[in-house]
Scaffold this motif. Structure first.
Motif, mmCIF file in Angstrom:
data_model
loop_
_atom_site.group_PDB
_atom_site.id
_atom_site.type_symbol
_atom_site.label_atom_id
_atom_site.label_comp_id
_atom_site.label_asym_id
_atom_site.label_seq_id
_atom_site.Cartn_x
_atom_site.Cartn_y
_atom_site.Cartn_z
ATOM 1 N N LEU A 169 0.824 -1.200 0.000
ATOM 2 C CA LEU A 169 0.000 0.000 0.000
ATOM 3 C C LEU A 169 0.864 1.258 0.000
ATOM 4 N N CYS A 170 1.993 1.225 0.720
ATOM 5 C CA CYS A 170 2.879 2.380 0.746
ATOM 6 C C CYS A 170 3.563 2.595 -0.609
ATOM 7 N N GLU A 171 3.935 1.525 -1.272
ATOM 8 C CA GLU A 171 4.541 1.668 -2.595
ATOM 9 C C GLU A 171 3.528 2.214 -3.592
ATOM 10 N N GLN A 172 2.282 1.847 -3.417
ATOM 11 C CA GLN A 172 1.244 2.327 -4.339
ATOM 12 C C GLN A 172 1.053 3.830 -4.205
ATOM 13 N N HIS A 173 1.120 4.343 -2.995
ATOM 14 C CA HIS A 173 0.892 5.782 -2.764
ATOM 15 C C HIS A 173 2.189 6.543 -2.499
ATOM 16 N N LYS A 174 3.354 5.934 -2.763
ATOM 17 C CA LYS A 174 4.652 6.570 -2.607
ATOM 18 C C LYS A 174 4.841 7.091 -1.178
ATOM 19 N N MET A 175 4.526 6.251 -0.224
ATOM 20 C CA MET A 175 4.680 6.595 1.186
ATOM 21 C C MET A 175 5.876 5.873 1.778
ATOM 22 N N TRP A 176 6.384 6.419 2.869
ATOM 23 C CA TRP A 176 7.502 5.828 3.609
ATOM 24 C C TRP A 176 6.926 4.929 4.702
ATOM 25 N N LEU A 177 7.470 3.727 4.855
ATOM 26 C CA LEU A 177 7.014 2.779 5.870
ATOM 27 C C LEU A 177 8.089 2.633 6.945
ATOM 28 N N HIS A 178 7.713 2.982 8.159
ATOM 29 C CA HIS A 178 8.612 2.844 9.308
ATOM 30 C C HIS A 178 8.009 1.824 10.274
ATOM 31 N N VAL A 179 8.846 0.930 10.789
ATOM 32 C CA VAL A 179 8.387 -0.159 11.671
ATOM 33 C C VAL A 179 9.163 -0.075 12.970
ATOM 34 N N GLU A 180 8.459 -0.311 14.085
ATOM 35 C CA GLU A 180 9.081 -0.373 15.400
ATOM 36 C C GLU A 180 8.326 -1.403 16.230
ATOM 37 N N GLY A 181 8.967 -1.904 17.262
ATOM 38 C CA GLY A 181 8.313 -2.885 18.129
ATOM 39 C C GLY A 181 9.306 -3.904 18.650
ATOM 40 N N VAL A 182 8.866 -4.601 19.691
ATOM 41 C CA VAL A 182 9.748 -5.547 20.362
ATOM 42 C C VAL A 182 9.957 -6.812 19.546
ATOM 43 N N ASN A 183 9.018 -7.156 18.677
ATOM 44 C CA ASN A 183 9.158 -8.386 17.893
ATOM 45 C C ASN A 183 10.268 -8.306 16.851
ATOM 46 N N LEU A 184 10.804 -7.124 16.599
ATOM 47 C CA LEU A 184 11.920 -7.010 15.661
ATOM 48 C C LEU A 184 13.157 -7.736 16.167
ATOM 49 N N ALA A 185 13.223 -7.984 17.464
ATOM 50 C CA ALA A 185 14.378 -8.702 18.010
ATOM 51 C C ALA A 185 14.449 -10.129 17.490
ATOM 52 N N THR A 186 13.322 -10.722 17.139
ATOM 53 C CA THR A 186 13.317 -12.111 16.659
ATOM 54 C C THR A 186 13.910 -12.246 15.263
ATOM 55 N N LEU A 187 14.201 -11.133 14.583
ATOM 56 C CA LEU A 187 14.856 -11.224 13.280
ATOM 57 C C LEU A 187 16.249 -11.836 13.398
ATOM 58 N N ALA A 188 16.826 -11.803 14.584
ATOM 59 C CA ALA A 188 18.153 -12.380 14.774
ATOM 60 C C ALA A 188 18.125 -13.883 14.953
ATOM 61 N N LEU A 189 16.944 -14.474 15.135
ATOM 62 C CA LEU A 189 16.831 -15.913 15.355
ATOM 63 C C LEU A 189 16.836 -16.657 14.025
ATOM 64 N N GLY A 190 16.988 -17.970 14.140
ATOM 65 C CA GLY A 190 16.988 -18.781 12.927
ATOM 66 C C GLY A 190 15.607 -18.890 12.317
ATOM 67 N N TYR A 191 14.574 -19.061 13.198
ATOM 68 C CA TYR A 191 13.205 -19.125 12.706
ATOM 69 C C TYR A 191 12.511 -17.811 13.008
ATOM 70 N N VAL A 192 11.978 -17.198 11.955
ATOM 71 C CA VAL A 192 11.277 -15.925 12.085
ATOM 72 C C VAL A 192 9.924 -16.068 11.415
ATOM 73 N N SER A 193 8.884 -15.602 12.075
ATOM 74 C CA SER A 193 7.552 -15.670 11.474
ATOM 75 C C SER A 193 7.489 -14.771 10.252
ATOM 76 N N SER A 194 6.622 -15.126 9.336
ATOM 77 C CA SER A 194 6.530 -14.386 8.067
ATOM 78 C C SER A 194 6.070 -12.952 8.278
ATOM 79 N N SER A 195 5.236 -12.730 9.296
ATOM 80 C CA SER A 195 4.747 -11.372 9.539
ATOM 81 C C SER A 195 5.869 -10.452 9.990
ATOM 82 N N VAL A 196 6.788 -10.969 10.827
ATOM 83 C CA VAL A 196 7.915 -10.155 11.285
ATOM 84 C C VAL A 196 8.994 -10.072 10.209
ATOM 85 N N LEU A 197 9.175 -11.138 9.445
ATOM 86 C CA LEU A 197 10.195 -11.143 8.392
ATOM 87 C C LEU A 197 9.921 -10.081 7.340
#
Length: 783
Positions: free
Chosen positions: A254-282
């Motif tokens: 949706l942001c690419e369609q309207h040329k908007m900037w997407l910023h993400v924050e939250g505690v679940n971003l820490a799981t990006l360092a794990l081997g298994y990451v859910s698709s929603s966080v990935l």
């Protein structure tokens, strides 16, 4: 290898300083009862200066000086380990490095900044990114907003805010975002609040903590049609309350369609360092920027937050403040650079993995508990666990519970929602107090109300939470659930009992976590409201004191310090064996006894005042009669003395005594004759409450007696105790059918004096004689 002596000395001083502060902290914890003299009072600056030990002692006093004043909840410092020492050393090194020559400083800061950025981008799967290090976790988003404004408004650098009049920028934030985030951005950017658009969460389908994508698309189209410019979207990978992740993949499209900037924050971003990451966080790896708070995730003190972003124009990044030409500004990354090297890749992943295992351990245990509802996004991997107490169903079949446990959805009608919020607030505070290492806290959610939250990614590394802490937390929760259910069931019965009692008034306070609130009604004909209010406060305060003196498991108090009702008795949590009727009867009986005593005291005061006036009149009359009996000559000073010497005048002193029991004046002649005031009427014994229930040995007040299988009931035990009390009250030398007359009692008193005299002269014989022989002699003398 050669070591810089300054660096070696710096590390040595830091170790000594940390050791001294930690040793002083342990001494404070061991001698918590000892009061220290305050040495942190501001004073003049000493001219000769102080040594390092004295300065560190002052710092220690400032850090721990208030601990002896704290009551039940002890302040717990962050668990600072070796990695924490490295972070603290980084701040000292930054000050030392800043004095290097400009060329060395430039090379060193460039290396530190590039290494840290490369490590973080690889660790959290963010390719070709740049990094901005900041102390305030909102500052990174603020700089990103300025970058987007510079990018979308080409003349913003020259014309400033004038270019914003043509197309008003719009920033979209989820309604589940941090409180006050949108207002803070508008204030710092100088934008009106109309530039901030809050996007509601799902109401029909999906999680109620995720942003409604369809509604967001409609809002963006409406803003475009009205001449506004959609600028930026702030999404959550772990909402601050429940820890749910927005649909980042659809939001990115949706942001690419309207040329908007997407910023993400939250505690679940820490799981990006794990081997298994859910698709929603990935999906967060494809966003334009993200903010990481590594200090809480890894337990590192005083390390900056990091905002990773992708942008091709370095000049705009410099204009927005994301990069700096000053080498000293780049030294912000030095504490994080040292800590990441000390932990290593495996150490970082292990800490985040440990936090995820803690949440899974708690979630598995909560599934087996009745009256507990959970709110998690993914039962297989959910870094945040939110649960609450709700007495609606019993999850005996795990299949039905698994379907309902994914989200807390229930209609709350009338006052039930407020009561459950109060109870869950109490539950969260109790768990946090009993298991402080767990890091649980209380959170207010829009739909679910008050819940208990466990977010180990934010607390476990700081508090050192382990698996046994989670097991202890579950055990404490199992102990509190029966108390909550019993109190909730007995609240209605308590209210009905109080409303049926004439002298008591039930006070409805939905914010009190306990059985209920009651007030004793004071009936008075006094028209002065202030005096009546004071009397009511006095009676209820005395009632609270009497109830606390009883041997029971209940807690009676004046209620909360702020927001509570006045002149009331607040009853805390109860167990299932509480006898509500006995409790209400005892409160009413105690209140009536206090009221009667208060009125008796007032009446006695009036009687004593009148008695004193009457005694003064009688004494004055007695003095006049004494003058007539003695004669006029005895009143002359010299003549009276001579006359009294030749012919003394014998007159018994006449006084007055006031009998409080009879309420009358009596002469003191008998007192001077018998040397004891024993002729007055004997005051009656202090009455005890007839409603006091006979209890078995060891049984506390307000407890229902357990009936045994042999038929021994509570009524039979009470009647047997009454018979024993009646037998104990009879005289030992009389049969139950005998009575004593006044003459026999007088003779009995004389006989006691004779027996006492005989006992004094014949000590050996009386010591060997049993008490029954003495009683037999008294009966023989009476006959």
């Amino acid at each position: 290898k050669m070591v810089d002596p300054t660096l070696a000395e710096m590390g040595k001083n830091l170790n000594e300083a940390m050791k001294m502060l930690e040793d002083n902290q342990r001494k404070v914890e061991e001698e918590n009862e000892k009061k220290y003299a305050r040495k942190d009072i501001p004073g003049p600056l000493q001219g000769s200066g102080q040594d390092m030990v004295s300065i560190l002692q002052l710092v220690q006093n400032l850090m721990h000086g208030e601990e002896e004043e704290e009551t039940s909840q002890s302040y717990r410092l962050q668990n600072v380990g070796e990695q924490g020492h490295m972070a603290l050393l980084g701040h000292s090194l930054a000050a030392y490095i800043s004095v290097l020559d400009r060329e060395r400083l430039r090379k060193l800061t460039t290396r530190i900044l590039s290494d840290t950025t490369l490590w973080l981008c690889r660790l959290f799967r963010y390719e070709n990114g740049s990094a901005y290090y900041h102390e305030d976790d909102r500052e990174g988003l603020l700089k990103i907003c300025r970058l987007v404004i510079h990018t979308r408004y080409e003349d913003y650098t020259l014309e400033g805010f004038n270019v914003l009049y043509t197309k008003q920028p719009v920033i979209y934030i989820s309604s589940a975002a941090r409180t006050g985030l949108g207002q803070a951005l508008c204030n710092q950017l100088g934008l009106p609040l109309s530039c901030m658009c809050r996007v509601p969460c799902n109401t029909m389908f999906g999680s109620q903590h995720q942003m409604d994508v369809a509604l967001l698309d409609r809002l963006i189209k409406d803003d475009v049609e009205s001449g506004k410019l959609p600028l930026l979207l702030v999404a959550n990978a772990g909402t601050p309350g429940a820890g749910h992740t927005d649909k980042l993949g659809r939001l990115k499209e949706l942001c690419e369609q309207h040329k908007m900037w997407l910023h993400v924050e939250g505690v679940n971003l820490a799981t990006l360092a794990l081997g298994y990451v859910s698709s929603s966080v990935l999906a967060a790896t494809k966003c334009d920027s993200m903010t990481l708070t590594l200090g809480s995730w890894l337990g590192l003190p005083a390390v900056p937050a990091v905002t990773l972003y992708r942008h091709e124009d370095p000049s705009l990044s410099l204009a927005a403040g994301l990069t700096s030409s000053q080498p000293v500004e780049k030294l912000r990354a030095l504490p994080l650079w040292l800590s990441l090297q000390y932990l290593g890749h495996d150490g970082i992943v292990e800490r985040i993995k440990h936090a995820s295992q803690l949440s899974q351990r708690l979630l598995e245990n909560l599934k087996n508990l009745d009256f507990i509802k959970t709110s998690v996004e993914d039962e297989l991997s959910s870094p945040v666990v939110v649960f609450k107490f709700f007495q609606e169903y019993s999850n005996k079949d795990h299949t039905s519970h698994a379907a309902q446990a994914s989200t807390i959805q229930h209609p709350i009608i009338s006052n039930d929602g407020h009561i459950y919020d109060t109870f869950n607030q109490w539950l969260g505070e109790q768990l946090a107090q009993l298991v402080p290492a767990s890091g649980v806290d209380v959170v207010e959610l829009e739909d679910e109300g008050t819940c208990v939250r466990f977010s180990p990614l934010m607390t476990s590394a700081v508090l050192g939470t382990e698996i046994q802490d989670i097991d202890h937390l579950v055990d404490c929760l199992k102990m509190k659930i029966p108390v909550l259910t019993s109190t909730l069931q007995l609240r209605e019965e308590f209210e009905q009992e109080v409303r049926r009692t004439v002298s008591l008034l039930y006070i409805e306070d939905l914010g009190w976590p306990g059985l209920g609130v009651v007030r004793y009604n004071y009936h008075s004909d006094e028209k002065n409201d202030d005096k009546q209010e004071k009397e009511l406060e006095k009676i209820n305060t005395e009632l609270l004191k009497k109830l606390n003196e009883l041997e029971s498991d209940l807690t009676f108090s004046l209620g909360p310090e702020f927001g509570g009702q006045k002149n009331c008795v607040y009853i805390g949590m109860v167990t299932e064996d509480l006898d509500v009727s006995e409790l209400v009867e005892t409160i009413a009986a105690t209140g009536r006894e206090i009221e009667e005593n208060s009125r008796l005291l007032e009446n006695m005061t009036e009687v004593v005042r009148k008695g004193i006036q009457e005694a003064q009149l009688q004494l004055q009359k007695a003095n006049e009669e004494r003058l007539l009996e003695e004669g006029l000559l005895r009143q002359i000073p010299v003549v009276g003395s001579v006359l009294n010497w030749f012919s003394p005048f014998q007159a018994s002193p006449k006084g007055r005594t006031f009998n409080l029991t009879a309420g009358s004046l009596e002469s003191t002649e008998s007192m001077y004759v018998s040397k004891a005031q024993g002729t007055g009427s004997t005051p009656p014994p202090t009455p005890t409450s007839s409603l006091a229930k006979q209890r078995l040995p060891g049984q506390k007040a307000f407890k229902r007696s357990l009936r045994s299988s042999d038929g021994f009931s509570e009524t039979s035990s009470i009647s047997h105790c009454d018979d024993l009390d009646k037998l104990d009250q009879r005289p030992p030398n009389l049969s139950p059918g005998q009575e004593q007359g006044p003459l026999e009692m007088e003779r009995a008193e004389e006989q006691k004096e004779v027996v006492q005299a005989k006992t004094d002269t014949e000590d050996i014989h009386s010591d060997q004689s049993p008490p029954d022989c003495t009683k037999a002699e008294e009966q023989a003398s009476l006959r």
